[in-house]
Write an enzyme that holds these catalytic residues in place. Sequence first.
Site, short mmCIF file in Angstrom:
data_model
loop_
_atom_site.label_atom_id
_atom_site.label_comp_id
_atom_site.label_asym_id
_atom_site.label_seq_id
_atom_site.Cartn_x
_atom_site.Cartn_y
_atom_site.Cartn_z
N CYS A 192 0.82 -1.22 0.00
CA CYS A 192 0.00 0.00 0.00
C CYS A 192 0.85 1.27 0.00
O CYS A 192 1.46 1.58 -1.02
CB CYS A 192 -0.99 -0.06 1.15
SG CYS A 192 -2.38 1.03 0.91
N GLU A 250 -0.40 -8.29 5.39
CA GLU A 250 0.03 -8.32 6.79
C GLU A 250 -1.14 -8.21 7.76
O GLU A 250 -1.01 -8.52 8.94
CB GLU A 250 1.06 -7.20 7.06
CG GLU A 250 0.53 -5.77 7.05
CD GLU A 250 0.38 -5.16 5.65
OE1 GLU A 250 0.42 -5.91 4.66
OE2 GLU A 250 0.20 -3.93 5.57
N HIS A 252 -3.07 -5.26 1.77
CA HIS A 252 -2.32 -5.46 3.02
C HIS A 252 -2.35 -6.91 3.47
O HIS A 252 -3.11 -7.24 4.39
CB HIS A 252 -2.98 -4.63 4.14
CG HIS A 252 -2.90 -3.18 3.98
ND1 HIS A 252 -1.86 -2.43 4.47
CD2 HIS A 252 -3.73 -2.30 3.40
CE1 HIS A 252 -2.05 -1.16 4.20
NE2 HIS A 252 -3.18 -1.04 3.55
N1 GLN Z 1 -3.44 6.43 1.23
C1 GLN Z 1 -2.19 6.08 1.83
C2 GLN Z 1 -1.04 6.83 1.19
O1 GLN Z 1 -0.81 7.51 0.57
C3 GLN Z 1 -1.89 4.60 1.76
C4 GLN Z 1 -2.85 3.86 2.63
C5 GLN Z 1 -2.33 2.60 3.22
O2 GLN Z 1 -1.15 2.31 3.27
N2 GLN Z 1 -3.26 1.86 3.78
O3 GLN Z 1 -0.13 6.84 1.30
#
Ligand code: GLN
Length: 212
Positions: free
Chosen positions: A84, A189, A187
């Site tokens: 992410c 994890e 994710h």
């Molecule tokens: N929206 C977040 C970002 O820019 C990422 C979100 C996440 O890691 N769950 O960085």
Amino acid sequence: MPSTLAPTIGVLAMQGDIREHLAALERLGTRAVRVRRPAELAAVDALVFPGGESTTMDKLLRAFDLFEPLRDRLAAGMPAYGSCAGMILLAKRILDGTQDQQTLGALDVTVRRNAFGRQVDSFEEDIVAPALGAGPQDRPMRAAFIRAPWVEDAGPGVEVLARVSTGPAAGRIVAVREGAVMATAFHPELGADPRVHAAFVRLVRDRLSSER
Ligand code: GLN
């Protein structure tokens, strides 16, 4: 000397879901350690970039003098995996980033931040990812997306590992690999499915044994 049998894998410990990645890596029999300083980075075989907030992590990386050392290690071929926000940090190009947001440029992809839109801040979805052991005949892989990016486009050297399979975002790329660098928009994890971390640990072991 790095050990190929039990590689030491760091988790970048600026901000985000650090503990969850440490636990997922330990369950797979690797040594997992937090990385906050350049000396800690120098001691790991590979690094995980957790989910969290990419703009905050970007600022902290520079405050902790880690930005340049990380770029150097990645350019020298250190295996890395980002989930992410970690995917955003590893990308060469971002859409909808903040004005001064920088990335480490290790993956030849364009990622769109917060791509799935406000009405679906968080959702779970079964994804199709044959390269991660989640093909049509396998147990489905449930993926958690939280204000997630997607990969808007990927260069020719990038292998697409997973796409969204249903809904308005069907077909969007959400997992990639280029050389020793992997990233997912979701994710793993946060769930109990070990397949993504296991694929990364295999990649790390392969790299280390071929360097010997
Ligand atoms: N929206 C977040 C970002 O820019 C990422 C979100 C996440 O890691 N769950 O960085």
